[in-house]
Design a protein around this motif. Structure first.
Motif, PDB file in Angstrom:
ATOM      1  N   ILE A  16      -6.358  14.716  30.757  1.00 18.43           N
ATOM      2  CA  ILE A  16      -6.003  13.721  29.736  1.00 18.43           C
ATOM      3  C   ILE A  16      -6.982  13.389  28.988  1.00 18.43           C
ATOM      4  O   ILE A  16      -7.558  13.618  28.773  1.00 18.43           O
ATOM      5  CB  ILE A  16      -5.818  12.758  30.442  1.00 18.43           C
ATOM      6  N   ILE A  17      -5.825  13.732  27.031  1.00 18.46           N
ATOM      7  CA  ILE A  17      -6.689  13.654  26.342  1.00 18.46           C
ATOM      8  C   ILE A  17      -5.791  11.659  25.542  1.00 18.46           C
ATOM      9  O   ILE A  17      -4.946  11.601  26.029  1.00 18.46           O
ATOM     10  CB  ILE A  17      -6.769  14.791  24.920  1.00 18.46           C
ATOM     11  N   GLY A  18      -6.324  11.529  24.445  1.00 15.74           N
ATOM     12  CA  GLY A  18      -5.574  10.504  24.075  1.00 15.74           C
ATOM     13  C   GLY A  18      -6.438   9.740  23.084  1.00 15.74           C
ATOM     14  O   GLY A  18      -8.169   9.974  23.174  1.00 15.74           O
ATOM     15  N   SER A  48     -11.279  13.343  17.102  1.00 10.77           N
ATOM     16  CA  SER A  48     -10.585  14.264  15.688  1.00 10.77           C
ATOM     17  C   SER A  48     -10.015  13.746  14.818  1.00 10.77           C
ATOM     18  O   SER A  48      -9.890  14.629  13.930  1.00 10.77           O
ATOM     19  CB  SER A  48      -9.756  15.502  16.786  1.00 10.77           C
ATOM     20  N   CYS A  49      -9.446  12.554  15.038  1.00 10.03           N
ATOM     21  CA  CYS A  49      -8.883  12.091  13.900  1.00 10.03           C
ATOM     22  C   CYS A  49      -8.837  10.777  12.610  1.00 10.03           C
ATOM     23  O   CYS A  49     -10.202  10.583  13.286  1.00 10.03           O
ATOM     24  CB  CYS A  49      -8.234  11.200  14.650  1.00 10.03           C
ATOM     25  N   LEU A  64     -20.784  16.960  14.192  1.00  8.65           N
ATOM     26  CA  LEU A  64     -21.870  17.701  15.364  1.00  8.65           C
ATOM     27  C   LEU A  64     -20.764  18.201  16.544  1.00  8.65           C
ATOM     28  O   LEU A  64     -20.241  18.103  17.817  1.00  8.65           O
ATOM     29  CB  LEU A  64     -22.785  17.961  15.610  1.00  8.65           C
ATOM     30  N   TRP A  65     -20.899  15.877  17.270  1.00  8.07           N
ATOM     31  CA  TRP A  65     -20.229  15.331  17.611  1.00  8.07           C
ATOM     32  C   TRP A  65     -18.990  15.786  18.467  1.00  8.07           C
ATOM     33  O   TRP A  65     -18.488  15.811  18.995  1.00  8.07           O
ATOM     34  CB  TRP A  65     -20.993  14.018  18.165  1.00  8.07           C
ATOM     35  N   ARG A  66     -17.700  15.701  16.995  1.00  4.21           N
ATOM     36  CA  ARG A  66     -16.509  15.948  16.741  1.00  4.21           C
ATOM     37  C   ARG A  66     -16.127  16.862  16.811  1.00  4.21           C
ATOM     38  O   ARG A  66     -15.357  17.283  18.033  1.00  4.21           O
ATOM     39  CB  ARG A  66     -16.562  15.408  15.554  1.00  4.21           C
TER      40      ARG A  66
END
Length: 124
Positions: free
Chosen positions: A4-6, A81-82, A93-95
């Motif tokens: 589940i992402i968001g 990511s947005c 790097l985390w992203r």
């Protein structure tokens, strides 16, 4: 496994609780670079990837080496990511690592859902 992402505060955890009948005791919330896969649900995977970046660990390799432990899990990851690309190399790097982990997990997932305003968009 279900992924589940968001975005932040979009209702990912509430969706998981309602859809999969999760109680508070079923949920492990990531705060560092270790995960308790004995719980049915792992929340805030983005915090796990940040800890991995800070420790110089590969989050995908961590999951790869523990495949049997999470194959029946509900995994929740915030979409970072947005928006504006961070100036800090560590945060970039985390992203990147969070995106790489989500790609890996999505490939192995039976179901992938994106939650926006509490509504599910089924991706897989």
């Amino acid at each position: 496994m279900v992924l589940i992402i968001g975005g932040a505060w979009q209702g990912k955890l509430d969706f998981a609780k309602e859809t999969y009948g999760l109680a508070e005791g079923d949920i492990f919330t990531c705060r560092d670079g270790e995960i308790d896969f004995s719980r049915r649900c792992v929340d805030r995977l983005e915090e796990f990837t940040l800890a991995c970046v800070q420790a110089g660990k590969d989050p995908v390799a961590y999951f790869e080496s523990r495949k049997e432990m999470w194959r029946d899990s509900v995994l929740i990851c915030g979409d970072i990511s947005c928006g504006v690309v961070p100036m800090s190399p560590e945060l970039r790097l985390w992203r990147n690592e969070t995106g790489r982990l989500c790609q890996y997990l999505a490939k192995h997932a039976a179901r992938v859902s994106r939650i926006f305003c509490g509504l599910e968009q089924r991706l897989k």
